[in-house]
Design a protein around this motif. Structure first.
Motif, PDB file in Angstrom:
ATOM      1  N   UNK A 151      35.991  34.354  39.710  1.00  0.00           N
ATOM      2  CA  UNK A 151      37.051  35.478  39.453  1.00  0.00           C
ATOM      3  C   UNK A 151      37.876  35.817  40.787  1.00  0.00           C
ATOM      4  N   UNK A 152      39.603  37.315  40.305  1.00  0.00           N
ATOM      5  CA  UNK A 152      39.981  37.598  40.821  1.00  0.00           C
ATOM      6  C   UNK A 152      39.425  38.121  41.947  1.00  0.00           C
ATOM      7  N   UNK A 176      37.914  40.818  46.720  1.00  0.00           N
ATOM      8  CA  UNK A 176      36.673  40.554  48.445  1.00  0.00           C
ATOM      9  C   UNK A 176      36.498  40.500  49.326  1.00  0.00           C
ATOM     10  N   UNK A 177      36.608  38.742  49.465  1.00  0.00           N
ATOM     11  CA  UNK A 177      36.209  37.644  50.211  1.00  0.00           C
ATOM     12  C   UNK A 177      37.580  37.700  51.277  1.00  0.00           C
ATOM     13  N   UNK A 224      29.221  36.223  33.948  1.00  0.00           N
ATOM     14  CA  UNK A 224      30.461  35.192  33.578  1.00  0.00           C
ATOM     15  C   UNK A 224      29.295  33.889  34.434  1.00  0.00           C
ATOM     16  N   UNK A 225      29.978  34.279  35.812  1.00  0.00           N
ATOM     17  CA  UNK A 225      30.359  33.542  36.776  1.00  0.00           C
ATOM     18  C   UNK A 225      28.547  33.628  38.149  1.00  0.00           C
ATOM     19  N   UNK A 226      28.813  32.688  37.973  1.00  0.00           N
ATOM     20  CA  UNK A 226      27.378  32.739  39.465  1.00  0.00           C
ATOM     21  C   UNK A 226      27.147  31.606  40.345  1.00  0.00           C
ATOM     22  N   UNK A 227      27.226  32.328  41.076  1.00  0.00           N
ATOM     23  CA  UNK A 227      27.073  30.876  42.832  1.00  0.00           C
ATOM     24  C   UNK A 227      26.568  30.426  42.754  1.00  0.00           C
ATOM     25  N   UNK A 228      26.183  28.816  43.147  1.00  0.00           N
ATOM     26  CA  UNK A 228      25.091  27.932  43.480  1.00  0.00           C
ATOM     27  C   UNK A 228      25.496  27.263  45.067  1.00  0.00           C
ATOM     28  N   UNK A 262      31.044  42.392  42.932  1.00  0.00           N
ATOM     29  CA  UNK A 262      31.697  41.533  42.567  1.00  0.00           C
ATOM     30  C   UNK A 262      30.217  40.156  42.212  1.00  0.00           C
ATOM     31  N   UNK A 263      29.032  40.855  42.150  1.00  0.00           N
ATOM     32  CA  UNK A 263      27.835  40.284  41.926  1.00  0.00           C
ATOM     33  C   UNK A 263      27.100  40.695  40.404  1.00  0.00           C
ATOM     34  N   UNK A 264      27.242  40.097  39.866  1.00  0.00           N
ATOM     35  CA  UNK A 264      26.683  40.602  38.955  1.00  0.00           C
ATOM     36  C   UNK A 264      25.318  39.785  38.337  1.00  0.00           C
TER      37      UNK A 264
END
Length: 158
Positions: free
Chosen positions: A146-147, A152-153, A74-78, A67-69
């Motif tokens: 994202x779903x 996953x979390x 398109x979605x990243x995490x800060x 779940x992390x590309x």
């Protein structure tokens, strides 16, 4: 005198903050090998290295789950908030076992809590937290989790 009395009747520091988390308090574990360079001149892992252990545990979990590309998603995490409480030292050549759980799963943010355990210890040597906010890679504006990431979390949520 009244001021003295009111101070002495105030509750002590929040007991939950003072209590050392135990392995049973976490849902997932990642082993991390300490490195010689992690130690500082005082003979223990330097405080800033603990944050890299937190980041490693969280990102390892997401990569394992697909779940992390980090290269093209398109979605990243800060990280927008972080903190750590230290209870006992860790030093090379110990193994760190990072326990992971989710304290809050919001619309666009996640609050991770991580316990760092030295070798086979049951009580955490350190307890950290950080908050990720999901953002659109191009605009850097917050977006909903994202779903697939949420799914996953959810098993880690306490």
């Amino acid at each position: 005198m009244n001021e003295e009395k009111s101070r002495s009747s105030e509750p002590k520091a929040d007991a939950a903050r003072e209590q050392r988390p135990r392995r049973a308090d976490f849902r997932h574990f990642v082993s991390i090998t300490t490195r010689w360079m992690d130690n500082d001149v005082y003979g223990h892992v330097n405080n800033v290295v603990y944050y890299s252990y937190f980041d490693t545990a969280v990102n390892h979990y997401m990569i394992e789950r697909g779940v992390l590309d980090y290269e093209a998603g398109d979605v990243i995490q800060f990280v927008v908030e972080s903190g750590c409480r230290y209870f006992a030292g860790i030093a090379f050549p110990q193994t760190v076992v990072a326990g992971l759980r989710i304290a809050r799963l919001g619309n666009s943010s996640v609050r991770y809590e991580i316990g760092l355990f030295a070798d086979d210890e049951d009580e955490a040597a350190a307890f950290g937290q950080f908050v990720h906010v999901c953002v659109d890679r191009a605009t850097r504006r917050p977006v909903s989790l994202p779903p697939a990431l949420r799914a996953a979390l959810e098993p880690l949520t306490i």
